[in-house]
Design a protein around this motif. Structure first.
Motif, PDB file in Angstrom:
ATOM      1  N   GLN A   1       0.822  -1.211   0.000  1.00 32.66           N
ATOM      2  CA  GLN A   1       0.000   0.000   0.000  1.00 32.66           C
ATOM      3  C   GLN A   1       0.860   1.266   0.000  1.00 32.66           C
ATOM      4  OE1 GLN A   1      -2.508  -0.787   3.449  1.00 32.66           O
ATOM      5  NE2 GLN A   1      -4.187  -1.399   2.120  1.00 32.66           N
ATOM      6  N   GLY A   2       2.179   1.082  -0.070  1.00 35.26           N
ATOM      7  CA  GLY A   2       3.078   2.227  -0.121  1.00 35.26           C
ATOM      8  C   GLY A   2       3.322   2.897   1.209  1.00 35.26           C
ATOM      9  N   ARG A   3       2.869   2.268   2.281  1.00 36.48           N
ATOM     10  CA  ARG A   3       3.030   2.887   3.600  1.00 36.48           C
ATOM     11  C   ARG A   3       4.422   2.606   4.161  1.00 36.48           C
ATOM     12  NH1 ARG A   3      -2.863   2.901   6.536  1.00 36.48           N
ATOM     13  NH2 ARG A   3      -3.943   3.720   4.725  1.00 36.48           N
ATOM     14  N   ARG A   4       4.949   3.566   4.890  1.00 37.47           N
ATOM     15  CA  ARG A   4       6.234   3.403   5.558  1.00 37.47           C
ATOM     16  C   ARG A   4       5.996   3.309   7.061  1.00 37.47           C
ATOM     17  NH1 ARG A   4      10.411   4.988   2.459  1.00 37.47           N
ATOM     18  NH2 ARG A   4      11.450   3.366   3.690  1.00 37.47           N
ATOM     19  N   THR A   5       6.794   2.515   7.736  1.00 43.50           N
ATOM     20  CA  THR A   5       6.604   2.267   9.163  1.00 43.50           C
ATOM     21  C   THR A   5       7.925   2.484   9.881  1.00 43.50           C
ATOM     22  OG1 THR A   5       4.998   0.572   8.555  1.00 43.50           O
ATOM     23  CG2 THR A   5       5.717   0.610  10.831  1.00 43.50           C
ATOM     24  N   VAL A   6       7.946   3.455  10.781  1.00 46.26           N
ATOM     25  CA  VAL A   6       9.151   3.791  11.548  1.00 46.26           C
ATOM     26  C   VAL A   6       8.969   3.254  12.959  1.00 46.26           C
ATOM     27  CG1 VAL A   6      10.635   5.680  12.348  1.00 46.26           C
ATOM     28  CG2 VAL A   6       9.438   5.879  10.148  1.00 46.26           C
ATOM     29  N   VAL A   7       9.897   2.389  13.387  1.00 46.50           N
ATOM     30  CA  VAL A   7       9.741   1.661  14.651  1.00 46.50           C
ATOM     31  C   VAL A   7      10.959   1.874  15.553  1.00 46.50           C
ATOM     32  CG1 VAL A   7       9.320  -0.595  15.719  1.00 46.50           C
ATOM     33  CG2 VAL A   7       8.412  -0.119  13.431  1.00 46.50           C
ATOM     34  N   THR A   8      10.699   2.092  16.828  1.00 43.66           N
ATOM     35  CA  THR A   8      11.744   2.045  17.851  1.00 43.66           C
ATOM     36  C   THR A   8      11.302   1.041  18.909  1.00 43.66           C
ATOM     37  OG1 THR A   8      12.531   4.294  17.510  1.00 43.66           O
ATOM     38  CG2 THR A   8      12.950   3.326  19.674  1.00 43.66           C
ATOM     39  N   ALA A   9      12.194   0.093  19.217  1.00 45.81           N
ATOM     40  CA  ALA A   9      11.917  -0.912  20.247  1.00 45.81           C
ATOM     41  C   ALA A   9      12.952  -0.763  21.353  1.00 45.81           C
ATOM     42  CB  ALA A   9      11.970  -2.316  19.653  1.00 45.81           C
ATOM     43  N   VAL A  10      12.620  -1.283  22.537  1.00 46.52           N
ATOM     44  CA  VAL A  10      13.546  -1.192  23.665  1.00 46.52           C
ATOM     45  C   VAL A  10      13.787  -2.586  24.242  1.00 46.52           C
ATOM     46  CG1 VAL A  10      11.679  -0.586  25.291  1.00 46.52           C
ATOM     47  CG2 VAL A  10      14.048   0.001  25.854  1.00 46.52           C
ATOM     48  N   GLU A  11      15.063  -2.897  24.433  1.00 47.90           N
ATOM     49  CA  GLU A  11      15.497  -4.197  24.957  1.00 47.90           C
ATOM     50  C   GLU A  11      15.923  -4.052  26.414  1.00 47.90           C
ATOM     51  OE1 GLU A  11      19.260  -7.313  24.268  1.00 47.90           O
ATOM     52  OE2 GLU A  11      19.187  -5.379  23.225  1.00 47.90           O
ATOM     53  N   HIS A  12      15.471  -4.970  27.238  1.00 42.97           N
ATOM     54  CA  HIS A  12      15.957  -5.059  28.607  1.00 42.97           C
ATOM     55  C   HIS A  12      17.281  -5.813  28.556  1.00 42.97           C
ATOM     56  CE1 HIS A  12      15.826  -6.970  32.787  1.00 42.97           C
ATOM     57  NE2 HIS A  12      16.013  -5.678  32.978  1.00 42.97           N
ATOM     58  N   LEU A  30      12.818  -7.977  24.296  1.00 42.86           N
ATOM     59  CA  LEU A  30      12.171  -6.709  23.976  1.00 42.86           C
ATOM     60  C   LEU A  30      11.025  -6.490  24.955  1.00 42.86           C
ATOM     61  CD1 LEU A  30      11.810  -6.371  20.094  1.00 42.86           C
ATOM     62  CD2 LEU A  30      13.626  -5.527  21.576  1.00 42.86           C
ATOM     63  N   VAL A  31      10.939  -5.281  25.504  1.00 45.90           N
ATOM     64  CA  VAL A  31       9.902  -5.015  26.504  1.00 45.90           C
ATOM     65  C   VAL A  31       9.010  -3.840  26.108  1.00 45.90           C
ATOM     66  CG1 VAL A  31      11.276  -6.020  28.352  1.00 45.90           C
ATOM     67  CG2 VAL A  31      11.457  -3.554  27.890  1.00 45.90           C
ATOM     68  N   GLY A  32       9.274  -3.243  24.945  1.00 42.47           N
ATOM     69  CA  GLY A  32       8.426  -2.142  24.495  1.00 42.47           C
ATOM     70  C   GLY A  32       8.739  -1.770  23.061  1.00 42.47           C
ATOM     71  N   LEU A  33       7.749  -1.157  22.398  1.00 44.82           N
ATOM     72  CA  LEU A  33       8.000  -0.608  21.059  1.00 44.82           C
ATOM     73  C   LEU A  33       6.959   0.447  20.739  1.00 44.82           C
ATOM     74  CD1 LEU A  33       5.872  -1.730  18.699  1.00 44.82           C
ATOM     75  CD2 LEU A  33       7.223  -3.785  18.905  1.00 44.82           C
ATOM     76  N   THR A  34       7.303   1.296  19.768  1.00 43.59           N
ATOM     77  CA  THR A  34       6.385   2.317  19.293  1.00 43.59           C
ATOM     78  C   THR A  34       6.532   2.446  17.794  1.00 43.59           C
ATOM     79  OG1 THR A  34       5.582   4.575  19.668  1.00 43.59           O
ATOM     80  CG2 THR A  34       7.963   4.281  19.641  1.00 43.59           C
ATOM     81  N   THR A  35       5.421   2.781  17.120  1.00 42.02           N
ATOM     82  CA  THR A  35       5.370   2.777  15.652  1.00 42.02           C
ATOM     83  C   THR A  35       4.729   4.053  15.135  1.00 42.02           C
ATOM     84  OG1 THR A  35       5.067   0.373  15.693  1.00 42.02           O
ATOM     85  CG2 THR A  35       4.512   1.480  13.651  1.00 42.02           C
ATOM     86  N   ILE A  36       5.308   4.616  14.088  1.00 45.51           N
ATOM     87  CA  ILE A  36       4.712   5.747  13.369  1.00 45.51           C
ATOM     88  C   ILE A  36       4.498   5.316  11.926  1.00 45.51           C
ATOM     89  CG2 ILE A  36       5.069   8.102  12.521  1.00 45.51           C
ATOM     90  CD1 ILE A  36       6.749   8.619  15.067  1.00 45.51           C
ATOM     91  N   THR A  37       3.329   5.621  11.378  1.00 44.95           N
ATOM     92  CA  THR A  37       2.998   5.276   9.996  1.00 44.95           C
ATOM     93  C   THR A  37       3.025   6.526   9.126  1.00 44.95           C
ATOM     94  OG1 THR A  37       1.623   3.402  10.641  1.00 44.95           O
ATOM     95  CG2 THR A  37       1.209   4.337   8.462  1.00 44.95           C
ATOM     96  N   VAL A  38       3.670   6.391   7.965  1.00 44.44           N
ATOM     97  CA  VAL A  38       3.734   7.460   6.964  1.00 44.44           C
ATOM     98  C   VAL A  38       2.977   6.971   5.734  1.00 44.44           C
ATOM     99  CG1 VAL A  38       5.244   8.977   5.625  1.00 44.44           C
ATOM    100  CG2 VAL A  38       6.018   8.104   7.845  1.00 44.44           C
ATOM    101  N   LEU A  39       1.997   7.741   5.286  1.00 47.45           N
ATOM    102  CA  LEU A  39       1.189   7.330   4.138  1.00 47.45           C
ATOM    103  C   LEU A  39       1.982   7.438   2.835  1.00 47.45           C
ATOM    104  CD1 LEU A  39      -2.234   9.004   5.027  1.00 47.45           C
ATOM    105  CD2 LEU A  39      -1.401   6.726   5.624  1.00 47.45           C
ATOM    106  N   ALA A  40       1.509   6.699   1.838  1.00 48.36           N
ATOM    107  CA  ALA A  40       2.245   6.605   0.572  1.00 48.36           C
ATOM    108  C   ALA A  40       2.312   7.931  -0.167  1.00 48.36           C
ATOM    109  CB  ALA A  40       1.593   5.548  -0.317  1.00 48.36           C
ATOM    110  N   HIS A  41       1.202   8.668  -0.169  1.00 47.46           N
ATOM    111  CA  HIS A  41       1.109   9.815  -1.070  1.00 47.46           C
ATOM    112  C   HIS A  41       0.957  11.136  -0.332  1.00 47.46           C
ATOM    113  CE1 HIS A  41       0.953   6.857  -4.193  1.00 47.46           C
ATOM    114  NE2 HIS A  41       0.017   6.227  -3.504  1.00 47.46           N
ATOM    115  N   ARG A  42       1.270  11.084   0.968  1.00 47.57           N
ATOM    116  CA  ARG A  42       1.210  12.327   1.724  1.00 47.57           C
ATOM    117  C   ARG A  42       2.152  12.210   2.917  1.00 47.57           C
ATOM    118  NH1 ARG A  42      -3.907  16.111   3.533  1.00 47.57           N
ATOM    119  NH2 ARG A  42      -2.540  17.843   4.051  1.00 47.57           N
ATOM    120  N   THR A  43       3.365  12.713   2.768  1.00 42.71           N
ATOM    121  CA  THR A  43       4.367  12.528   3.824  1.00 42.71           C
ATOM    122  C   THR A  43       4.378  13.681   4.834  1.00 42.71           C
ATOM    123  OG1 THR A  43       6.031  13.527   2.372  1.00 42.71           O
ATOM    124  CG2 THR A  43       5.897  11.125   2.384  1.00 42.71           C
TER     125      THR A  43
END
Length: 372
Positions: free
Chosen positions: A260-271, A277-290
């Motif tokens: 679908q052209g989406r981009r996914t930026v992820v940060t995870a945290v390791e104990h 891994l004990v946590g993560l967060t995600t940001i989604t960027v759409l294909a045609h509108r950054t």
């Protein structure tokens, strides 16, 4: 009452260039105009290509009904039918052009959508109503609190009146917030220092975009499943997640997003001590509108809360986002009002309440089989 309203299913074209794409483009434009009316911008509106790509989602079947007056599309209802779980559920998004509101168009569309959903074997319907921050103050004297007991919608608003008159019950509220990007560099430094002091070198960050590294794939699946089990049932939304994640499902979900052209930026945290891994967060960027991006899930396992890990990973991920997508100017997120921890973290980052979304539910009677 609008005269001669005709309800029909929208034909989905193969491409936006095809000669039969005109109705599809008109339907998408209805959604854009409604969001302009509600929020004062079209940040939350689908572009035509983005909307077309939605129909290729293997996890969710999408249908659109349109209302036409004199051959022009004046209203739409998007119908999303989950295909892997919650097979009794249908989710509706109803949009009526401002000049055709309060004329019976919405009721006609909603009745047609319910009829279609029931024919598909769906009996639990969810719809939402959206209320910008300014309207919350305007209607302060008359508030409707959901079944969860947290948050409210303005009782006298047109959307709330409509939902109640058509037999829907307010289940819960999501608080809708926005934050300007990029973050101020001094704020970032201060928040990172605060988070680092709290976690005292016991954790390590990992980053990826679009695809999870093989080494963390099963760990992310475990984290998703554990985090789902951590939710206090009394505070959960009405539709609980019952899909069990594994590495294969996560890879499939990545493939769908990439298609679908989406981009996914992820940060995870390791104990560090346990290597998990004990946590993560995600940001989604759409294909045609950054320029407009969306904060998705932020998960921290219960036994590791209290170490400012949510703050740590969100600051880091927003910084990563700005490096990779410098055009991003605003990030939006939705949170349950009971999630005080994440709301506080978001406030520290500079998120401001933009409004609330009410989630409404209706149970349809099951269709009787001819043999019964």
């Amino acid at each position: 009452m609008a005269k001669d309203v005709k309800i029909e299913q929208l034909w989905i074209p193969d491409s936006l260039d095809s000669p039969d794409a005109a109705d599809f483009l008109a339907a998408v434009e209805v959604g854009r105009k409604v969001r302009m009316q509600t929020w004062g911008s079209d940040d939350l509106a689908y572009g035509p290509l983005e909307k077309l790509l939605e129909f290729e989602d293997p996890y969710e079947r999408q249908l659109i009904l349109v209302a036409k007056v004199d051959g022009e599309i004046v209203g739409t209802v998007d119908i999303a039918l989950p295909m892997t779980d919650h097979l009794d559920l249908a989710e509706f998004t109803l949009d009526i052009l401002p000049e055709f509101q309060r004329q019976g168009v919405g009721r006609r569309l909603l009745e047609a959508a319910e009829h279609l959903a029931r024919a598909e074997g769906r009996t639990m319907i969810l719809v939402d109503t959206n209320h910008p921050g300014a309207s919350l103050h305007e209607f302060e004297k008359a508030l409707l609190v959901p079944g969860s007991g947290l948050g409210f919608v303005p009782l006298e608003s047109r959307e709330v009146e409509f939902a109640q008159k058509t037999g829907y019950t307010l289940q819960h509220i999501e608080q809708f917030s926005s934050c300007s990007l990029p973050l101020d560099s001094k704020l970032v430094a201060d928040l990172q220092a605060e988070a680092d002091e709290a976690n005292n070198g016991r954790y390590r960050l990992h980053h990826w975009t679009d695809r999870c590294p093989d080494r963390w794939l099963e760990a992310v699946a475990v984290l998703e499943n554990q985090a789902g089990a951590d939710v206090d049932p009394a505070l959960d939304v009405p539709v609980e997640q019952d899909m069990v994640f594994d590495g294969g499902i996560l890879r499939e979900a990545e493939d769908v997003a990439i298609a679908q052209g989406r981009r996914t930026v992820v940060t995870a945290v390791e104990h560090i001590a346990s290597g998990s891994l004990v946590g993560l967060t995600t940001i989604t960027v759409l294909a045609h509108r950054t320029d407009v991006v969306f904060q998705d899930d932020t998960l921290v396992l219960q036994e590791h809360r209290g170490n400012k890990l949510g703050l740590l990973i969100k600051v880091a991920n927003m910084e990563r986002l700005t490096e990779q997508f410098p055009d991003a100017r605003v990030i939006y997120t939705w949170n349950a009002p009971e999630n005080r921890y994440l709301l506080t973290v978001n406030q520290q980052l500079g998120f401001r309440t933009a409004g609330v979304t009410g989630i409404w539910q209706k149970e349809l009677p099951k269709l009787q089989s001819r043999n019964s």
